[in-house]
Design a protein around this motif. Structure first.
Motif, PDB file in Angstrom:
ATOM      1  N   HIS A  28      33.316 -42.462 -11.465  1.00 14.24           N
ATOM      2  CA  HIS A  28      32.868 -42.436 -12.856  1.00 14.24           C
ATOM      3  C   HIS A  28      32.324 -43.774 -13.365  1.00 14.24           C
ATOM      4  O   HIS A  28      31.459 -43.794 -14.238  1.00 14.24           O
ATOM      5  N   ILE A 195      48.832 -35.089 -10.621  1.00 12.95           N
ATOM      6  CA  ILE A 195      49.707 -35.799 -11.566  1.00 12.95           C
ATOM      7  C   ILE A 195      51.166 -35.648 -11.165  1.00 12.95           C
ATOM      8  O   ILE A 195      51.941 -36.607 -11.180  1.00 12.95           O
TER       9      ILE A 195
ATOM     10  N   ILE B   4      29.901 -46.977 -17.543  1.00 15.30           N
ATOM     11  CA  ILE B   4      30.092 -45.620 -17.006  1.00 15.30           C
ATOM     12  C   ILE B   4      28.808 -45.152 -16.331  1.00 15.30           C
ATOM     13  O   ILE B   4      27.714 -45.337 -16.871  1.00 15.30           O
ATOM     14  N   THR B   5      28.955 -44.558 -15.157  1.00 16.45           N
ATOM     15  CA  THR B   5      27.786 -44.074 -14.410  1.00 16.45           C
ATOM     16  C   THR B   5      27.019 -43.057 -15.251  1.00 16.45           C
ATOM     17  O   THR B   5      27.627 -42.181 -15.878  1.00 16.45           O
ATOM     18  N   LEU B   8      27.779 -39.150 -16.267  1.00 15.67           N
ATOM     19  CA  LEU B   8      29.174 -38.792 -15.961  1.00 15.67           C
ATOM     20  C   LEU B   8      30.120 -39.086 -17.128  1.00 15.67           C
ATOM     21  O   LEU B   8      31.334 -39.106 -16.942  1.00 15.67           O
ATOM     22  N   SER B  11      32.148 -35.996 -17.965  1.00  9.74           N
ATOM     23  CA  SER B  11      33.087 -35.746 -16.862  1.00  9.74           C
ATOM     24  C   SER B  11      34.299 -36.669 -16.974  1.00  9.74           C
ATOM     25  O   SER B  11      35.447 -36.231 -16.815  1.00  9.74           O
ATOM     26  N   LEU B  12      34.026 -37.959 -17.305  1.00  7.84           N
ATOM     27  CA  LEU B  12      35.132 -38.925 -17.437  1.00  7.84           C
ATOM     28  C   LEU B  12      36.037 -38.552 -18.610  1.00  7.84           C
ATOM     29  O   LEU B  12      37.268 -38.575 -18.494  1.00  7.84           O
ATOM     30  N   THR B  15      38.080 -35.569 -17.693  1.00  8.55           N
ATOM     31  CA  THR B  15      39.131 -35.952 -16.728  1.00  8.55           C
ATOM     32  C   THR B  15      40.308 -36.594 -17.472  1.00  8.55           C
ATOM     33  O   THR B  15      41.472 -36.248 -17.230  1.00  8.55           O
ATOM     34  N   PHE B  18      42.148 -33.940 -19.558  1.00  4.52           N
ATOM     35  CA  PHE B  18      42.930 -33.045 -18.690  1.00  4.52           C
ATOM     36  C   PHE B  18      44.211 -33.742 -18.217  1.00  4.52           C
ATOM     37  O   PHE B  18      45.290 -33.173 -18.265  1.00  4.52           O
ATOM     38  N   PHE B  19      44.048 -34.992 -17.753  1.00  3.20           N
ATOM     39  CA  PHE B  19      45.211 -35.757 -17.289  1.00  3.20           C
ATOM     40  C   PHE B  19      46.218 -35.910 -18.431  1.00  3.20           C
ATOM     41  O   PHE B  19      47.415 -35.727 -18.233  1.00  3.20           O
ATOM     42  N   ILE B  22      48.200 -32.631 -19.362  1.00  3.48           N
ATOM     43  CA  ILE B  22      49.248 -32.287 -18.372  1.00  3.48           C
ATOM     44  C   ILE B  22      50.397 -33.294 -18.426  1.00  3.48           C
ATOM     45  O   ILE B  22      51.564 -32.925 -18.389  1.00  3.48           O
ATOM     46  N   LEU B  23      50.040 -34.560 -18.606  1.00  2.00           N
ATOM     47  CA  LEU B  23      51.066 -35.606 -18.706  1.00  2.00           C
ATOM     48  C   LEU B  23      51.958 -35.370 -19.928  1.00  2.00           C
ATOM     49  O   LEU B  23      53.194 -35.453 -19.835  1.00  2.00           O
ATOM     50  N   ALA B 224      54.465 -28.952 -16.365  1.00  2.00           N
ATOM     51  CA  ALA B 224      53.081 -29.188 -15.920  1.00  2.00           C
ATOM     52  C   ALA B 224      52.307 -27.874 -15.865  1.00  2.00           C
ATOM     53  O   ALA B 224      51.116 -27.832 -16.184  1.00  2.00           O
ATOM     54  N   GLN B 228      48.800 -26.676 -17.680  1.00  2.00           N
ATOM     55  CA  GLN B 228      47.683 -25.977 -17.025  1.00  2.00           C
ATOM     56  C   GLN B 228      47.229 -24.795 -17.882  1.00  2.00           C
ATOM     57  O   GLN B 228      46.039 -24.557 -18.043  1.00  2.00           O
ATOM     58  N   LEU B 231      45.276 -25.892 -20.860  1.00  2.00           N
ATOM     59  CA  LEU B 231      43.916 -26.275 -20.453  1.00  2.00           C
ATOM     60  C   LEU B 231      43.040 -25.056 -20.188  1.00  2.00           C
ATOM     61  O   LEU B 231      41.868 -25.032 -20.554  1.00  2.00           O
ATOM     62  N   LYS B 232      43.629 -24.041 -19.558  1.00  2.00           N
ATOM     63  CA  LYS B 232      42.857 -22.822 -19.276  1.00  2.00           C
ATOM     64  C   LYS B 232      42.406 -22.174 -20.584  1.00  2.00           C
ATOM     65  O   LYS B 232      41.279 -21.718 -20.710  1.00  2.00           O
ATOM     66  N   VAL B 235      39.599 -24.191 -21.986  1.00  2.00           N
ATOM     67  CA  VAL B 235      38.335 -23.936 -21.272  1.00  2.00           C
ATOM     68  C   VAL B 235      37.749 -22.602 -21.716  1.00  2.00           C
ATOM     69  O   VAL B 235      36.543 -22.467 -21.936  1.00  2.00           O
TER      70      VAL B 235
END
Lengths: 211, 255
Positions: A28, A195, B4-5, B8, B11-12, B15, B18-19, B22-23, B224, B228, B231-232, B235
């Motif tokens: 990224h 994670i 940042i690329t 992306l 996407s970052l 990410t 999402f992390f 869940i955390l 966790a 999920q 998140l589903k 989405v």
């Protein structure tokens, strides 16, 4: 003391976390240092995999030797053959490379091709096992299979275009929707596994490490 | 120069989100508030299958196929090893031998530790030379070895868990031929489609990821899974929102 440090579960966890997070950041972020680090990680991975081959070789010899020394009924003869062939490949590979190529092209590849051909028969067996109507789910499964198979039978198109249309619809609508739904679940699940592993909840792979 | 690329950024952000979700779900999970998880028939069936193998005096086969720990299939292999470990634990409890065939050399230490630990938990000692066998890095050789071992040793239960590739077609019919109960678990599209057809029980897609949590019953683990699900749902909402937005604005643009 060094033994205790090496056995602590934090060390493999830190290695895992770093080796997961650095490629994600490298993908990224546009930072040259990260790119170099990711490349180094990939190289290390390749070296580790090559060294691990020796672990595999030792495991193979140990399990086959067990059969030979214990004269395991119906197995020890095959084990002698396996040990002989593996040893021959290793020795010839180091000593005489044209001989290694000859063995690869004339023994190894034809054996592989025979197994690939066998896959066709196994596919038929799977179709026989799987596509039997037992309940609504298996009925739908079988119906979808028939519909898609009809799509690839070009002569049916001359009777009616419905076979082609229905098969294509099954492929591009319910099948595609189902695949995408599953992929979303799989993708999100991957995050969760990573994670959980970084935090040490998923630690089957380092069993034996001190709690 | 941008940090940042290019292309992306979203996407970052996703990410990180999402992390974070869940955390947070893991951190919020407490012992007295464990989310309920649905039963997974395939995992429940492992005990039954191993029990049947024990009664018949037959061994149990476990395998993770081609997935390694150094590639993108590492999470598949880890989840597969968790199932192998659980199976080995039941085998140790019931006194049934278990064997693991390896196609990837570097997975051997992890598989050895997993099976050894399962046996130690039940106060048993694993016969490593029998239980852990390396075959080859070649797909065809692995399939041949699996089918040959089925024919010679007649396992009572075959557990295929992890990143199964083409061998998902070749190996399960062999297990069926010798009368074993086939249980498949894969999160790869080209793995589980064959397991669905050829196995008695199958864990499909994300069910493989849930296996670790389901087997451990650890409340943080299950937390966790809750993350999920959140998140589903997010989405799904995002998809519906995109659909509505697309329909509205595309209509306006076409007009």
């Amino acid at each position: 003391m060094s033994d205790t440090i090496l056995k602590q579960r934090e060390i493999p966890l830190i290695i895992f976390a770093v080796s997961v997070l650095i490629p994600i950041l490298g993908y990224h972020l546009d930072v040259s240092l990260l790119d170099v680090t990711v490349d180094t990680f990939v190289e290390w991975g390749a070296y580790a995999a090559n060294f691990a081959f020796f672990v595999g070789l030792i495991s193979l010899y140990r399990s086959q030797m067990r059969n030979v020394t214990r004269r395991t009924p119906g197995q020890w003869q095959y084990s002698i053959l396996t040990i002989g062939i593996v040893s021959l490949m290793v020795v010839v590979g180091f000593v005489y490379s044209p001989g290694f190529d000859w063995l690869t092209f004339n023994v190894f590849f034809p054996s592989q091709q025979a197994m690939v051909a066998y896959m066709g028969f196994q596919t038929i067996i799977i179709i026989y096992i799987g596509f039997r109507v037992k309940d609504l789910g298996s009925a739908l499964f079988t119906l979808a299979f028939i519909a898609v198979t009809f799509t690839y039978m070009s002569f049916l198109e001359s009777y009616s275009p419905i076979f082609q249309l229905f098969g294509n619809w099954v492929n591009s609508v319910p099948n595609m929707a189902g695949q995408r739904g599953l992929l979303v679940g799989i993708g999100i699940g991957l995050f969760s596994v990573v994670i959980r592993t970084i935090l040490g909840y998923e630690r089957t792979f380092m069993a034996g490490a001190e709690e | 120069m941008a940090l940042i690329t290019e292309g992306l950024v979203s996407s970052l952000i996703l990410t990180i989100v999402f992390f974070a979700i869940i955390l947070i779900s893991i951190m919020q999970a407490t012992e007295d508030r464990v989310p309920k998880i649905k039963s997974l028939a395939a995992l429940d069936a492992i005990r039954e299958a191993v029990g049947r193998a024990a009664e018949m005096g037959r061994p149990v086969f476990v395998g993770t196929d081609k997935g390694g720990l150094l590639d993108q299939y590492a999470p598949h292999t880890l989840a597969g090893l968790a199932i192998c470990g659980y199976t080995a634990e039941i085998c140790a409890e019931l006194g049934t031998p278990v064997y693991y065939l390896s196609q990837v050399a570097h997975v051997i230490p992890a598989a050895t530790l997993t099976l050894k630990e399962a046996y130690i938990k039940k106060g048993q000692v694993l016969d490593e030379d029998y239980a852990i066998r390396y075959v080859s890095e070649s797909d065809q050789a692995y399939a041949t070895a699996c089918l040959a071992s089925f024919d010679r040793e007649k396992p009572g239960a075959c557990i295929y868990a992890g990143a199964w590739f083409g061998n998902a077609i070749k190996v399960p019919p062999g297990g069926r031929k010798v009368g074993a109960i086939n249980i498949g678990a894969a999160a790869r599209m080209y793995g589980f489609i064959f397991f669905v057809a050829a196995c008695d029980y199958t864990l499909i897609g994300e069910e493989l990821w849930a296996a670790g949590a389901y087997l451990s019953k650890d409340f943080k683990h299950i937390g966790a899974l809750r993350g999920q699900d959140i998140l589903k749902f997010a989405v799904l909402l995002l998809l519906l929102f995109s659909l509505l937005l697309g329909q509205t604005f595309m209509g306006a643009l076409n007009a």
